[in-house]
Design a protein around this motif. Structure first.
Motif, PDB file in Angstrom:
ATOM      1  N   TRP A  41     -15.079 -10.147 119.184  1.00 32.55           N
ATOM      2  CA  TRP A  41     -14.626 -11.188 119.738  1.00 32.55           C
ATOM      3  C   TRP A  41     -14.713 -12.246 120.634  1.00 32.55           C
ATOM      4  O   TRP A  41     -14.381 -13.050 121.479  1.00 32.55           O
ATOM      5  CB  TRP A  41     -13.031 -10.566 119.854  1.00 32.55           C
ATOM      6  N   PHE A  42     -15.488 -11.223 121.580  1.00 30.67           N
ATOM      7  CA  PHE A  42     -16.044 -12.030 122.334  1.00 30.67           C
ATOM      8  C   PHE A  42     -17.095 -13.158 122.495  1.00 30.67           C
ATOM      9  O   PHE A  42     -17.314 -13.378 123.643  1.00 30.67           O
ATOM     10  CB  PHE A  42     -16.738 -10.860 123.731  1.00 30.67           C
ATOM     11  N   ARG A  43     -18.257 -12.677 121.408  1.00 31.53           N
ATOM     12  CA  ARG A  43     -18.810 -13.874 120.959  1.00 31.53           C
ATOM     13  C   ARG A  43     -18.803 -14.699 120.229  1.00 31.53           C
ATOM     14  O   ARG A  43     -19.212 -16.312 120.892  1.00 31.53           O
ATOM     15  CB  ARG A  43     -20.006 -12.800 120.268  1.00 31.53           C
ATOM     16  N   ASP A  44     -17.342 -14.758 119.861  1.00 34.55           N
ATOM     17  CA  ASP A  44     -17.242 -15.782 119.266  1.00 34.55           C
ATOM     18  C   ASP A  44     -16.428 -16.689 120.103  1.00 34.55           C
ATOM     19  O   ASP A  44     -15.989 -18.096 120.559  1.00 34.55           O
ATOM     20  CB  ASP A  44     -16.184 -15.469 118.224  1.00 34.55           C
ATOM     21  N   ALA A  45     -15.504 -15.854 121.368  1.00 38.21           N
ATOM     22  CA  ALA A  45     -14.641 -16.572 122.529  1.00 38.21           C
ATOM     23  C   ALA A  45     -15.489 -17.105 123.312  1.00 38.21           C
ATOM     24  O   ALA A  45     -15.603 -18.642 123.510  1.00 38.21           O
ATOM     25  CB  ALA A  45     -14.187 -15.551 123.360  1.00 38.21           C
ATOM     26  N   LEU A  46     -17.305 -16.920 123.609  1.00 39.83           N
ATOM     27  CA  LEU A  46     -17.801 -17.654 124.374  1.00 39.83           C
ATOM     28  C   LEU A  46     -18.603 -18.756 123.523  1.00 39.83           C
ATOM     29  O   LEU A  46     -18.655 -19.476 124.194  1.00 39.83           O
ATOM     30  CB  LEU A  46     -19.088 -16.633 124.857  1.00 39.83           C
ATOM     31  N   GLU A  47     -18.767 -18.817 122.098  1.00 39.18           N
ATOM     32  CA  GLU A  47     -19.117 -19.485 121.567  1.00 39.18           C
ATOM     33  C   GLU A  47     -18.518 -20.973 121.354  1.00 39.18           C
ATOM     34  O   GLU A  47     -18.497 -21.987 121.686  1.00 39.18           O
ATOM     35  CB  GLU A  47     -19.416 -19.461 120.034  1.00 39.18           C
ATOM     36  N   ALA A  48     -16.638 -20.693 121.714  1.00 39.08           N
ATOM     37  CA  ALA A  48     -15.650 -21.582 122.068  1.00 39.08           C
ATOM     38  C   ALA A  48     -16.114 -22.557 122.525  1.00 39.08           C
ATOM     39  O   ALA A  48     -15.254 -23.483 123.147  1.00 39.08           O
ATOM     40  CB  ALA A  48     -14.176 -20.843 121.457  1.00 39.08           C
ATOM     41  N   LYS A  49     -16.661 -21.877 124.021  1.00 38.92           N
ATOM     42  CA  LYS A  49     -16.678 -22.589 125.306  1.00 38.92           C
ATOM     43  C   LYS A  49     -17.912 -22.904 125.379  1.00 38.92           C
ATOM     44  O   LYS A  49     -18.209 -23.674 126.241  1.00 38.92           O
ATOM     45  CB  LYS A  49     -16.306 -21.452 126.172  1.00 38.92           C
ATOM     46  N   GLY A  50     -18.859 -23.114 124.266  1.00 39.24           N
ATOM     47  CA  GLY A  50     -19.998 -23.832 124.304  1.00 39.24           C
ATOM     48  C   GLY A  50     -21.361 -22.527 124.982  1.00 39.24           C
ATOM     49  O   GLY A  50     -22.039 -23.395 125.865  1.00 39.24           O
ATOM     50  N   ILE A  51     -20.835 -21.601 124.819  1.00 34.65           N
ATOM     51  CA  ILE A  51     -22.133 -20.965 125.415  1.00 34.65           C
ATOM     52  C   ILE A  51     -22.793 -20.098 124.512  1.00 34.65           C
ATOM     53  O   ILE A  51     -22.121 -19.204 123.580  1.00 34.65           O
ATOM     54  CB  ILE A  51     -21.022 -19.409 126.379  1.00 34.65           C
ATOM     55  N   LYS A  52     -23.653 -19.570 124.970  1.00 29.61           N
ATOM     56  CA  LYS A  52     -24.106 -19.016 123.954  1.00 29.61           C
ATOM     57  C   LYS A  52     -24.760 -17.512 124.051  1.00 29.61           C
ATOM     58  O   LYS A  52     -25.326 -17.450 125.333  1.00 29.61           O
ATOM     59  CB  LYS A  52     -25.979 -19.792 123.567  1.00 29.61           C
ATOM     60  N   PRO A  53     -24.835 -16.195 123.558  1.00 29.11           N
ATOM     61  CA  PRO A  53     -24.284 -15.323 124.328  1.00 29.11           C
ATOM     62  C   PRO A  53     -25.566 -14.402 123.995  1.00 29.11           C
ATOM     63  O   PRO A  53     -25.852 -15.222 122.715  1.00 29.11           O
ATOM     64  CB  PRO A  53     -23.040 -14.437 122.865  1.00 29.11           C
ATOM     65  N   CYS A  54     -26.613 -14.063 124.901  1.00 32.43           N
ATOM     66  CA  CYS A  54     -27.666 -13.213 124.967  1.00 32.43           C
ATOM     67  C   CYS A  54     -27.154 -12.029 124.580  1.00 32.43           C
ATOM     68  O   CYS A  54     -27.240 -11.582 126.016  1.00 32.43           O
ATOM     69  CB  CYS A  54     -28.157 -13.980 126.098  1.00 32.43           C
ATOM     70  N   ILE A  55     -26.810 -11.844 124.285  1.00 34.55           N
ATOM     71  CA  ILE A  55     -26.566  -9.861 124.320  1.00 34.55           C
ATOM     72  C   ILE A  55     -26.353  -8.857 123.630  1.00 34.55           C
ATOM     73  O   ILE A  55     -26.333  -8.872 122.122  1.00 34.55           O
ATOM     74  CB  ILE A  55     -24.346  -9.828 123.944  1.00 34.55           C
ATOM     75  N   PRO A  56     -27.587  -8.020 123.457  1.00 35.37           N
ATOM     76  CA  PRO A  56     -28.601  -7.246 122.309  1.00 35.37           C
ATOM     77  C   PRO A  56     -27.038  -6.598 121.700  1.00 35.37           C
ATOM     78  O   PRO A  56     -25.693  -6.396 121.843  1.00 35.37           O
ATOM     79  CB  PRO A  56     -28.667  -5.842 123.474  1.00 35.37           C
ATOM     80  N   GLY A  57     -27.573  -6.632 120.312  1.00 38.24           N
ATOM     81  CA  GLY A  57     -26.567  -5.637 119.094  1.00 38.24           C
ATOM     82  C   GLY A  57     -26.347  -4.123 119.404  1.00 38.24           C
ATOM     83  O   GLY A  57     -27.190  -3.774 119.617  1.00 38.24           O
ATOM     84  N   ARG A  58     -25.809  -3.617 119.095  1.00 35.41           N
ATOM     85  CA  ARG A  58     -25.287  -2.145 119.518  1.00 35.41           C
ATOM     86  C   ARG A  58     -26.315  -1.571 118.123  1.00 35.41           C
ATOM     87  O   ARG A  58     -26.373  -2.203 117.023  1.00 35.41           O
ATOM     88  CB  ARG A  58     -23.446  -1.224 118.666  1.00 35.41           C
ATOM     89  N   LYS A  59     -26.084  -0.034 118.533  1.00 37.14           N
ATOM     90  CA  LYS A  59     -27.331   0.458 117.076  1.00 37.14           C
ATOM     91  C   LYS A  59     -27.159   0.893 116.193  1.00 37.14           C
ATOM     92  O   LYS A  59     -26.746   1.200 114.778  1.00 37.14           O
ATOM     93  CB  LYS A  59     -28.136   1.373 117.993  1.00 37.14           C
ATOM     94  N   SER A  60     -25.357   0.808 115.793  1.00 31.28           N
ATOM     95  CA  SER A  60     -23.867   1.321 115.330  1.00 31.28           C
ATOM     96  C   SER A  60     -23.786   0.080 114.226  1.00 31.28           C
ATOM     97  O   SER A  60     -22.779  -0.035 113.236  1.00 31.28           O
ATOM     98  CB  SER A  60     -22.827   1.584 115.552  1.00 31.28           C
ATOM     99  N   ARG A  61     -24.405  -1.443 114.145  1.00 31.80           N
ATOM    100  CA  ARG A  61     -24.463  -2.543 113.888  1.00 31.80           C
ATOM    101  C   ARG A  61     -25.182  -2.423 112.393  1.00 31.80           C
ATOM    102  O   ARG A  61     -26.116  -2.223 112.521  1.00 31.80           O
ATOM    103  CB  ARG A  61     -24.365  -3.916 114.391  1.00 31.80           C
ATOM    104  N   ASN A  62     -24.321  -2.857 111.937  1.00 30.20           N
ATOM    105  CA  ASN A  62     -25.155  -3.263 110.113  1.00 30.20           C
ATOM    106  C   ASN A  62     -26.328  -3.833 109.513  1.00 30.20           C
ATOM    107  O   ASN A  62     -27.445  -3.696 109.653  1.00 30.20           O
ATOM    108  CB  ASN A  62     -24.396  -2.940 109.349  1.00 30.20           C
TER     109      ASN A  62
END
Length: 240
Positions: A165-186
């Motif tokens: 949801w945080f990544r989607d909120a950033l992209e909605a504002k025209g911001i490209k997220p540079c956030i590494p994913g968690r190890k638990s992500r598939n």
């Protein structure tokens, strides 16, 4: 003094005591964590320092100064978000809830403290702050600071801000997220590793703020007064 002077309130009636002398005394007291009565006499009467600090803090002068000056020199192409803990002294640990938000002090494994959320530009200079109690999720600060973000790229540490949801909120504002994913992500999440290295600049910013005694250790019960001290330290260290 020419840069912060437009943010000072106008004088009504009798001319004010020299703003430069009083502001310098306020900076000296906050940087060293002193009582106003312990400030050198060169800065004027302690009563003048106390009254000016209280009136201008309640009027939001220091916060407006910190948020207004970055408009002339900030580099918003890359913004960084992070949070840190600030220790609460025993004089500020009264947890009695009164009007408003209370003390904004919480109990964690490290004791009683306050959490400071911040957004910084590409050079590690603060753009906006948000205060919460200690045991509060970083997402709370992220939501509060989302309006302060502009178009560009967002750098944040993985463990605290990797949420869809945080990544989607950033992209909605025209911001490209540079956030590494968690190890638990598939599925792995790609990010710019070179840009992510620059995240240490906001950590350096927190370290410089904590060089000020009144910021590193919270002595003030009122969160508005404590936030004014943080805003003043950020203004002097990064925007003047």
């Amino acid at each position: 003094m020419d840069r912060p002077r437009p943010f000072f309130p106008k004088s009504h009636g009798r001319p004010r005591v020299d703003d430069q002398r009083v502001l310098t005394g306020i900076i000296f007291g906050n940087r060293n964590g002193l009582r106003w009565r312990d400030a050198p006499r060169d800065y004027g009467p302690a009563k003048t320092l106390t009254n000016r600090w209280k009136r201008w803090g309640e009027a939001g002068v220091f916060v407006r100064m910190m948020e207004g000056l970055p408009q002339f020199g900030a580099d918003p192409r890359t913004v960084m978000i992070d949070a840190t803990y600030l220790t609460a002294h025993r004089t500020a640990k009264s947890l009695a809830v009164k009007k408003g938000l209370g003390r904004l002090i919480g109990r964690t494994k490290g004791g009683m403290n306050t959490k400071l959320h911040a957004v910084a530009d590409a050079n590690g200079r603060p753009l906006s702050f948000f205060l919460t109690a200690g045991p509060v999720s970083d997402y709370t600060g992220a939501v509060a600071l989302l309006d302060a973000l502009r178009q560009g790229a967002m750098v944040a540490r993985r463990s605290a801000y990797d949420a869809d949801w945080f990544r989607d909120a950033l992209e909605a504002k025209g911001i490209k997220p540079c956030i590494p994913g968690r190890k638990s992500r598939n599925a792995p999440v790609r990010h710019d590793k070179r840009r992510y290295i620059s995240r240490n600049r906001i950590e350096i910013m927190f370290g410089r703020l904590k060089d000020w005694r009144r910021v590193a250790t919270r002595y003030d019960r009122c969160p508005t007064v404590f936030f004014s001290a943080i805003a003043l330290a950020a203004t002097v260290l990064f925007w003047l």
